[in-house]
Design a protein around this motif. Structure first.
Motif, PDB file in Angstrom:
ATOM      1  N   ALA A  73      37.521  32.586  33.813  1.00 28.42           N
ATOM      2  CA  ALA A  73      36.739  32.211  34.991  1.00 28.42           C
ATOM      3  C   ALA A  73      36.099  30.865  34.713  1.00 28.42           C
ATOM      4  CB  ALA A  73      35.674  33.254  35.282  1.00 28.42           C
ATOM      5  N   LEU A 102      39.929  30.921  39.292  1.00 26.27           N
ATOM      6  CA  LEU A 102      40.559  31.694  38.235  1.00 26.27           C
ATOM      7  C   LEU A 102      41.545  30.779  37.525  1.00 26.27           C
ATOM      8  CD1 LEU A 102      41.239  34.945  40.288  1.00 26.27           C
ATOM      9  CD2 LEU A 102      39.515  34.655  38.516  1.00 26.27           C
ATOM     10  N   ALA A 110      39.191  31.437  43.819  1.00 24.49           N
ATOM     11  CA  ALA A 110      38.585  32.756  43.661  1.00 24.49           C
ATOM     12  C   ALA A 110      38.169  33.357  45.003  1.00 24.49           C
ATOM     13  CB  ALA A 110      37.384  32.674  42.726  1.00 24.49           C
TER      14      ALA A 110
END
Length: 240
Positions: free
Chosen positions: A186, A206, A229
């Motif tokens: 992340a 991501l 994301a």
């Protein structure tokens, strides 16, 4: 609609009621949700109970609150199962969506130390460097940077990389893809990623590195991807 005699908590019944309206299309992404007061009066329940249901749906990303404006239906994320080795093009077609690519960069370059180590080749060996924006229904979903040994896959062209490389490898070159390892992190979008993915800088993304092998164990590619994301989520089913 709300059964106050049920053992199911009222706030959970409200959650399921709102989810059903989203799933059947009555509530569309971007629509404003009725206020807590309206829901409380309509369902004859307390505003605190409605607030708990809405908060839970915000936490599950079905809804989003915008200060000073209200609560809105969020865009539903694309779900990607991690149970097999598939391409972005294949994933989108399975969903009945139109995939497309926007080619940003394509050339043969000397492999950096990092890429050569991942591909198990000598440093400075020629590799294809391919940068593509992957789109679904013209929505930017991911920025991909792909590296393939030039000696392994001769004749790669702009036209091929704007479609499905996997399809070309298997159908035209008769190479058999084997397995891959994916590493997830992340992180926040940098300036280039935010521009190409059309999201604010430092938005959550991501970051995924995939190393793919042919069935004979030869490393075929390294792909460094930045997925939005807010549009994508990954699912992995595990058996004990």
């Amino acid at each position: 609609m709300i059964d106050k005699q049920s053992q199911v908590p009222i706030y959970h019944q409200i959650e399921e009621h709102i989810k059903a309206k989203i799933e059947n299309g009555e509530y569309q992404p971007g629509d404003a949700l009725p206020s807590e007061r309206e829901y409380a009066e309509q369902l004859n329940v307390s505003r605190m109970t409605v607030r708990q249901a809405i908060t839970n749906l915000v936490n599950e990303h079905y809804l989003k609150r915008i200060k000073g404006r209200g609560t809105f239906i969020t865009e539903r994320k694309f779900e990607q199962h991690l149970n097999g080795l598939t391409s972005f093009t294949e994933d989108m077609k399975v969903r009945g969506m139109k995939p497309s690519n926007k080619l940003v960069h394509f050339e043969i370059v000397p492999a950096t130390t990092e890429i050569s180590e991942q591909l198990h080749i000598a440093a400075h060996t020629p590799v294809y460097e391919i940068k593509r924006i992957r789109l679904a229904e013209n929505i930017p979903m991911a920025l991909e940077r792909t590296y393939i040994p030039a000696n392994l896959m001769k004749g790669l062209t702009d036209d091929i990389v704007q479609h499905s490389i996997y399809q070309y490898v298997e159908e035209e070159l008769a190479l058999k893809l084997g397995k891959a390892r994916q590493i997830f992190e992340a992180t926040l979008a940098n300036e280039e990623e935010s521009t190409l993915l059309e999201i604010p800088e430092e938005s959550p993304i991501l970051s995924i590195t995939r190393i793919t092998k042919l069935v004979d164990g030869t490393i075929f590619e390294v792909v460094q991807s930045a997925y939005r994301a807010d549009q994508y989520k990954f699912i992995l089913d595990l058996d004990r």
